[in-house]
Write a protein that holds these residues in place. Structure first.
Motif, PDB file in Angstrom:
ATOM      1  N   GLU A 106       0.848  -1.190   0.000  1.00 27.58           N
ATOM      2  CA  GLU A 106       0.000   0.000   0.000  1.00 27.58           C
ATOM      3  C   GLU A 106       0.888   1.247   0.000  1.00 27.58           C
ATOM      4  OE1 GLU A 106      -2.766   0.133   3.256  1.00 27.58           O
ATOM      5  OE2 GLU A 106      -3.419   2.152   2.729  1.00 27.58           O
ATOM      6  N   ASN A 108       1.804   5.122   0.940  1.00 26.56           N
ATOM      7  CA  ASN A 108       1.535   5.989   2.087  1.00 26.56           C
ATOM      8  C   ASN A 108       0.677   7.193   1.678  1.00 26.56           C
ATOM      9  OD1 ASN A 108       1.796   6.422   4.768  1.00 26.56           O
ATOM     10  ND2 ASN A 108       3.841   7.294   4.683  1.00 26.56           N
ATOM     11  N   LEU A 154      -2.910  -7.136   1.660  1.00 26.45           N
ATOM     12  CA  LEU A 154      -1.884  -6.271   1.067  1.00 26.45           C
ATOM     13  C   LEU A 154      -1.016  -5.660   2.177  1.00 26.45           C
ATOM     14  CD1 LEU A 154      -1.107  -4.853  -1.710  1.00 26.45           C
ATOM     15  CD2 LEU A 154      -2.500  -2.948  -0.906  1.00 26.45           C
ATOM     16  N   PRO A 155       0.316  -5.712   2.044  1.00 25.20           N
ATOM     17  CA  PRO A 155       1.159  -5.120   3.102  1.00 25.20           C
ATOM     18  C   PRO A 155       0.909  -3.625   3.274  1.00 25.20           C
ATOM     19  CG  PRO A 155       2.467  -6.511   1.654  1.00 25.20           C
ATOM     20  CD  PRO A 155       1.123  -6.369   1.011  1.00 25.20           C
ATOM     21  N   PHE A 156       1.054  -3.183   4.502  1.00 31.03           N
ATOM     22  CA  PHE A 156       0.862  -1.766   4.832  1.00 31.03           C
ATOM     23  C   PHE A 156       1.961  -0.901   4.220  1.00 31.03           C
ATOM     24  CE2 PHE A 156      -1.650  -2.364   9.041  1.00 31.03           C
ATOM     25  CZ  PHE A 156      -2.819  -2.413   8.319  1.00 31.03           C
ATOM     26  N   PRO A 157       1.761   0.425   4.183  1.00 33.72           N
ATOM     27  CA  PRO A 157       2.823   1.313   3.696  1.00 33.72           C
ATOM     28  C   PRO A 157       4.094   1.115   4.530  1.00 33.72           C
ATOM     29  CG  PRO A 157       0.795   2.525   4.043  1.00 33.72           C
ATOM     30  CD  PRO A 157       0.567   1.175   4.584  1.00 33.72           C
TER      31      PRO A 157
END
Lengths: 197, 271
Positions: A106, A108, A154-157
């Motif tokens: 993702e 930011n 989905l991986p975080f920022p």
């Protein structure tokens, strides 16, 4: 036949007067727009536009005629059989296997809001805001179940990015859905919600 | 246990605000209308103050709040019984009994408070979750994150829900396929206790479904309770792991270890 040509042909065929118009074209050696309009009780401009569209599609041939009055066009049918064939597999994502190796996460500060599905283990939609103040616009995307599950994992920022294939595996999404997953990934990359590393 | 605090404390002023206000009001009324009306007023205030602990007891089944309710009720009874006794010493009635009740319940409440049994534990959960995280960087995302899986039966889930609620760790919302634990963070409890909040979407929660999948959601407001921008991904993972550890301890009947872990942080018992 490419999609655009098929769309134009489809638009011509869908006119309510199309069948009667083609009957005229088949049975007349050639015909002018005014003759066809009077015969079918249409406005001359409507008949003219229809014939021009068929000319562009190379179904009729347009010939300029010079008589005593000012020159005008006569139209002759040159393609009595029309085949409308579309190969939809052309839209399939190119090289999906390679695309699945992209590292994504993702982005930011993306101005996106994910709506959790009733089941709680996936998203049902994503809303993206663009612009500021009065110009601020909302773009809502409803997700299919595999897409929702994929985005839920989905991986975080700033987290460690993962390949699309790994995220699909983690989310329990079958490889058969790789094209629709790639479609939403590409769209969210375009909208600045996902970043590729 | 020595550790670096990572959450901000709420203002101490809030703790003293009500007692200072009550004393000021009592002295004002006493100077204007005498001690009799001032005591009646004080009694009424304590009666109203006893409502919230009783609701908390009703909702959480935490017996400590019943003791607090009883203390406030005894204070109310003493206050409303005292004015006639001040005028006529023969009319003491049940005042000695009320005073005994008040002092006993006060002792119980003081014991429970100093042992953090009346403390909302959300902040301690946040501290424990933040403990292993060193990386910093603004990486907040307003969406839930799956953090893992733990096998769990319905009976174990019911036991865990009771533990979390009774010990003031979280408010539980039961859904068809999962239970959502909304962390009892300071200042967040009142709407849930009063039943004003029917959903959890705008709060920090940890969800556990009946397949054992754990997901975590931390709101931006609660993320700002930390003194620094902790790595958000690691924080969510750590919170999920912590709840998973609590669940494992609960399954093994070792709930006291969970409380010990939180008590070891030695956060202010009054906040």
């Amino acid at each position: 036949m490419d999609f655009l040509t098929a769309a134009k042909l489809g638009a011509c065929l869908s006119k309510e007067y199309a069948e009667d118009f083609f009957k005229l074209l088949v049975n007349y050696q050639d015909i002018s727009a005014s003759e066809a309009a009077s015969r079918l009780n249409l406005h001359i401009q409507t008949a003219q536009d229809f014939l021009d569209a068929l000319t562009n599609l190379e179904i009729v041939k347009k010939t300029e005629v010079f008589e005593k009055k000012r020159p005008y066009f006569r139209f002759t049918l040159i393609k009595p059989k029309i085949n409308l064939e579309l190969d939809l597999t052309e839209f399939e994502k190119d090289n999906p296997g390679e695309g699945l190796t992209r590292l994504v996460r993702e982005k930011n500060d993306n101005d996106a809001n994910f709506s959790v599905a009733r089941s709680g283990d996936s998203f049902s939609g994503v809303t993206i805001w663009k612009g500021t103040g009065r110009e601020r616009k909302e773009h809502k995307i409803s997700l299919t179940t595999p897409q929702g599950k994929f985005l839920f994992h989905l991986p975080f920022p700033k987290a460690r990015a993962m390949t699309i294939a790994d995220i699909m595996e983690k989310a329990g999404v079958e490889p058969d859905y790789s094209t629709e997953i790639q479609d939403i990934v590409d769209e969210l990359i375009r909208l600045g919600v996902i970043e590729v590393l | 246990m020595f550790f670096e605090r990572k959450t901000k404390d709420s203002s101490m002023l809030k703790i003293f605000l009500i007692p200072i206000g009550v004393i000021a009001l009592f002295l004002t009324v006493a100077s204007l209308a005498g001690f009799g009306p001032a005591l009646y007023m004080l009694g009424v205030i304590y009666f109203f103050l006893s409502v919230m602990p009783f609701i908390t007891f009703w909702r959480t089944r935490n017996a400590g709040f019943l003791a607090l309710t009883l203390f406030l009720i005894f204070v109310f009874l003493v206050c409303v019984s005292a004015p006639p006794a001040i005028k006529d010493k023969s009319q003491t009635g049940l005042i000695p009994l009320f005073l005994v009740g008040m002092y006993i319940s006060l002792m119980v409440v003081a014991y429970l408070t100093f042992n953090r049994k009346l403390r909302w534990r959300g902040q301690e959960i946040f501290e424990l979750a933040a403990l292993p995280i060193e990386d910093i960087g603004n990486s907040f995302s307003a969406r839930p994150r799956p953090t893992g899986q733990i096998p769990i039966s319905k009976t174990e889930m019911i036991r865990f829900v009771d533990f979390m609620t009774k010990n003031l760790l979280a408010f539980a919302f039961r859904e068809d396929n999962r239970v959502i634990f909304v962390l009892a963070l300071p200042g967040k409890e009142t709407p849930y206790l009063l039943g004003l909040k029917k959903d959890y979407l705008e709060d920090t929660w940890v969800a556990i479904d009946f397949d054992g999948n754990i997901s975590v959601n931390i709101t931006e407001e609660d993320y700002l309770r930390f003194k620094m921008d902790l790595d958000f991904d690691q924080l969510c993972q750590s919170l999920g792991d912590l709840i998973s550890e609590f669940l494992e301890l609960s399954k093994n009947g070792q709930e006291s270890q969970i409380i010990d872990k939180m008590n070891a942080l030695r956060l202010n018992p009054f906040m």
